[in-house]
Design a protein around this motif. Structure first.
Motif, PDB file in Angstrom:
ATOM      1  N   MET A  20      10.100  -1.802   3.261  1.00  0.00           N
ATOM      2  CA  MET A  20       9.504  -0.762   2.435  1.00  0.00           C
ATOM      3  C   MET A  20       9.381  -1.216   0.987  1.00  0.00           C
ATOM      4  O   MET A  20       8.397  -0.913   0.304  1.00  0.00           O
ATOM      5  CB  MET A  20      10.314   0.529   2.553  1.00  0.00           C
ATOM      6  CG  MET A  20      10.326   1.059   3.975  1.00  0.00           C
ATOM      7  SD  MET A  20      11.076   2.674   4.164  1.00  0.00           S
ATOM      8  CE  MET A  20       9.702   3.761   3.766  1.00  0.00           C
TER       9      MET A  20
ATOM     10  N   ASP B 272       6.395  -3.354   0.635  1.00  0.00           N
ATOM     11  CA  ASP B 272       5.150  -2.600   0.694  1.00  0.00           C
ATOM     12  C   ASP B 272       5.009  -1.666  -0.506  1.00  0.00           C
ATOM     13  O   ASP B 272       4.134  -0.794  -0.502  1.00  0.00           O
ATOM     14  CB  ASP B 272       5.088  -1.787   2.008  1.00  0.00           C
ATOM     15  CG  ASP B 272       3.694  -1.260   2.310  1.00  0.00           C
ATOM     16  OD1 ASP B 272       2.708  -1.947   1.962  1.00  0.00           O
ATOM     17  OD2 ASP B 272       3.589  -0.157   2.875  1.00  0.00           O
ATOM     18  N   ASN B 273       5.854  -1.862  -1.535  1.00  0.00           N
ATOM     19  CA  ASN B 273       5.855  -0.944  -2.698  1.00  0.00           C
ATOM     20  C   ASN B 273       5.934   0.505  -2.243  1.00  0.00           C
ATOM     21  O   ASN B 273       5.234   1.378  -2.738  1.00  0.00           O
ATOM     22  CB  ASN B 273       4.603  -1.143  -3.559  1.00  0.00           C
ATOM     23  CG  ASN B 273       4.454  -2.548  -4.083  1.00  0.00           C
ATOM     24  OD1 ASN B 273       3.478  -3.232  -3.788  1.00  0.00           O
ATOM     25  ND2 ASN B 273       5.419  -3.013  -4.855  1.00  0.00           N
ATOM     26  N   ASN B 274       6.840   0.762  -1.299  1.00  0.00           N
ATOM     27  CA  ASN B 274       6.918   2.063  -0.629  1.00  0.00           C
ATOM     28  C   ASN B 274       8.295   2.684  -0.829  1.00  0.00           C
ATOM     29  O   ASN B 274       8.917   3.199   0.114  1.00  0.00           O
ATOM     30  CB  ASN B 274       6.625   1.888   0.868  1.00  0.00           C
ATOM     31  CG  ASN B 274       6.096   3.155   1.519  1.00  0.00           C
ATOM     32  OD1 ASN B 274       5.585   4.044   0.847  1.00  0.00           O
ATOM     33  ND2 ASN B 274       6.214   3.231   2.833  1.00  0.00           N
TER      34      ASN B 274
ATOM     35  N   ASN C 145       0.818  -1.213   0.000  1.00  0.00           N
ATOM     36  CA  ASN C 145       0.000   0.000   0.000  1.00  0.00           C
ATOM     37  C   ASN C 145       0.849   1.259   0.000  1.00  0.00           C
ATOM     38  O   ASN C 145       0.377   2.331   0.355  1.00  0.00           O
ATOM     39  CB  ASN C 145      -0.908   0.007   1.239  1.00  0.00           C
ATOM     40  CG  ASN C 145      -1.869  -1.166   1.252  1.00  0.00           C
ATOM     41  OD1 ASN C 145      -2.636  -1.357   0.320  1.00  0.00           O
ATOM     42  ND2 ASN C 145      -1.815  -1.970   2.306  1.00  0.00           N
ATOM     43  N   GLY C 146       2.114   1.134  -0.411  1.00  0.00           N
ATOM     44  CA  GLY C 146       3.032   2.258  -0.327  1.00  0.00           C
ATOM     45  C   GLY C 146       2.950   3.196  -1.509  1.00  0.00           C
ATOM     46  O   GLY C 146       2.072   3.095  -2.372  1.00  0.00           O
ATOM     47  N   LYS C 147       3.908   4.107  -1.547  1.00  0.00           N
ATOM     48  CA  LYS C 147       3.964   5.145  -2.572  1.00  0.00           C
ATOM     49  C   LYS C 147       5.247   4.986  -3.377  1.00  0.00           C
ATOM     50  O   LYS C 147       6.320   4.781  -2.800  1.00  0.00           O
ATOM     51  CB  LYS C 147       3.930   6.526  -1.910  1.00  0.00           C
ATOM     52  CG  LYS C 147       4.008   7.706  -2.870  1.00  0.00           C
ATOM     53  CD  LYS C 147       3.967   9.008  -2.083  1.00  0.00           C
ATOM     54  CE  LYS C 147       4.019  10.212  -3.014  1.00  0.00           C
ATOM     55  NZ  LYS C 147       4.001  11.496  -2.264  1.00  0.00           N
TER      56      LYS C 147
END
Length: 451
Positions: free
Chosen positions: A413, A416-418, A348-350
């Protein structure tokens, strides 16, 4: 920190800028379009010319480079030859004033109502074309999202929802476009169908790896040899068929049964009056990056001109390849690549594919023991990577320590695709703003021999 790091980072940025500059859309149009007192000439000595005395020219431009391309074209074509104001559609970051043109901003990577309005404006213009007129189309990357014109029975919200699912699925751009073409009235040759019976010529700045004209902006001016059944197969293969809106399911199923009009195919009569000229590509940018690296004193290797695949897996493969290159290396070496990777969203990352690849490379380099000084840059030539303000990331052999010093876990990270906040903590984001062009991505790995 090694004394080589600051200059290596600056070198990577300079090489990246050289690649972007090679895709300058204004200069590209200037090279392939010329007018004298009687004729408009399209093309070059290498591509051949298409020349005629058209006196009603409909100027259409869409994509991330649309403003610069249209600016060049209107400066070349006598105003008296234009059939009204040109129509220009670009993403909001690249909006600019273009003389003799109406400029529309639209959503990217997800389509929006403004893009729908712009698409209808283009369709209305094309509905009044006649023989002996020219529709001059200037196409650049991003056009698929910027010109949504859903097929009858599909509303814009349902098309957006389908696009979101495709973008998050890990599907490559050709697969995404196959679906988009069969939900649209403009894509997959639809614009050419609307432009008939006028002549049509497209100047195309390619953002796809093999310069497949049917893939750039979803091929609005060229034949589409995919089918409704192919579109259904894409959605099923990525496990999202049951998640897409029922209106989309119904339209595609009716198309597969022959109850909806297929996209125009090769051999269709509408393409007898169309022409196309490729005016720039990712390969040209890779070549320019190589030249710049050589000028900076690096031995250079082309790692790939068609880099694709899952971003983190591609990063691991590159790190392992770099390990073999550094064995016995005596001179600074640059590995250059171009292409477009994908990311399957599980967190749910950025971030974006270039940021993910940069962070993944740093982790892979640590795991495989890539020692010595290295710098790796992965960036989008449009200056935007995913839904962020960054073009990508530029990492080195101290990046992970900087992230950990900020009390962050780079492995977690990445999972989390962050990547964005991880690279931000390391001051390793590429923040260059919108570039006004788009020819996919560039990767630059600079390797230095151990002292």
């Amino acid at each position: 920190m090694s004394a080589v790091q600051p200059s290596s980072r600056e070198h990577a940025a300079a090489i990246f800028r050289a690649g972007v500059a090679a895709a300058d859309p204004y200069l590209a149009v200037k090279h392939f379009l010329r007018a004298d007192s009687e004729l408009l000439h399209i093309g070059s000595e290498q591509t051949g010319y298409r020349s005629d005395g058209w006196r009603r020219i409909h100027l259409l431009a869409f994509g991330k480079a649309a403003c610069a391309m249209a600016d060049a074209a209107q400066a070349i074509i006598p105003e008296a030859w234009l059939a009204g104001k040109g129509i220009v559609v670009t993403n909001y970051d690249n909006i600019d004033v273009v003389e003799n043109c109406q400029v529309f901003g639209a959503g990217h990577p997800l389509p929006d109502a403004a893009g729908f309005h712009a698409a209808k404006t283009i369709a209305n213009r094309l509905s009044g074309t006649n023989p002996d007129e020219l529709v001059l189309v200037l196409i650049s990357g991003g056009g698929s999202a910027l010109l949504p014109y859903p097929a009858a029975g599909i509303n814009l919200a349902d098309k957006i929802a389908t696009t979101q699912l495709l973008l998050a699925s890990g599907a490559i751009i050709n697969q995404i476009n196959c679906v988009r073409k069969h939900l649209s009235q403009l894509k997959g040759g639809g614009l050419a169908r609307l432009a008939a019976p006028a002549d049509l010529h497209a100047l195309i700045l390619s953002d796809v790896l093999d310069n497949d004209l049917s893939a750039i902006a979803s091929g609005p001016t060229v034949p589409d040899d995919t089918s409704f059944a192919d579109a259904i197969a894409v959605l099923e293969s990525f496990g999202i068929w049951r998640q897409i809106p029922s209106s989309v399911q119904s339209h595609l199923q009716q198309g597969a049964q022959g109850l909806q009009t297929e996209t125009p195919k090769s051999g269709d009569a509408i393409f007898q009056r169309t022409g196309h000229t490729l005016i720039g590509s990712n390969a040209s940018s890779v070549d320019a990056a190589i030249d710049k690296a050589q000028n900076l004193g690096y031995q250079t290797q082309v790692y790939s001109k068609q880099l694709c695949g899952e971003a983190r897996l591609v990063a691991e493969q590159l790190a392992l390849h770099a390990l073999t290159v550094t064995a016995g290396m005596t001179q600074p070496t640059a590995l250059i690549a171009g292409g477009e990777t994908t990311v399957t969203l599980k967190g749910n990352g950025k971030g974006g594919r270039n940021q993910e690849m940069a962070l993944a490379f740093a982790l892979a380099a640590e795991r495989c023991g890539l020692n010595g000084a290295w710098t790796f840059l992965s960036g989008g030539t449009d200056g935007r990577d995913g839904p962020t303000d960054a073009a990508g990331g530029v990492v080195n052999n101290h990046t992970l320590q900087r992230i950990r010093d900020a009390a962050l876990d780079p492995d977690a990270m990445l999972d989390d695709n962050n990547a964005y906040p991880a690279l931000k903590a390391a001051n390793d984001l590429i923040l260059c703003g919108a570039t006004g062009t788009n020819v996919a991505d560039l990767q630059i790995l600079l390797l230095h021999p151990n002292a």
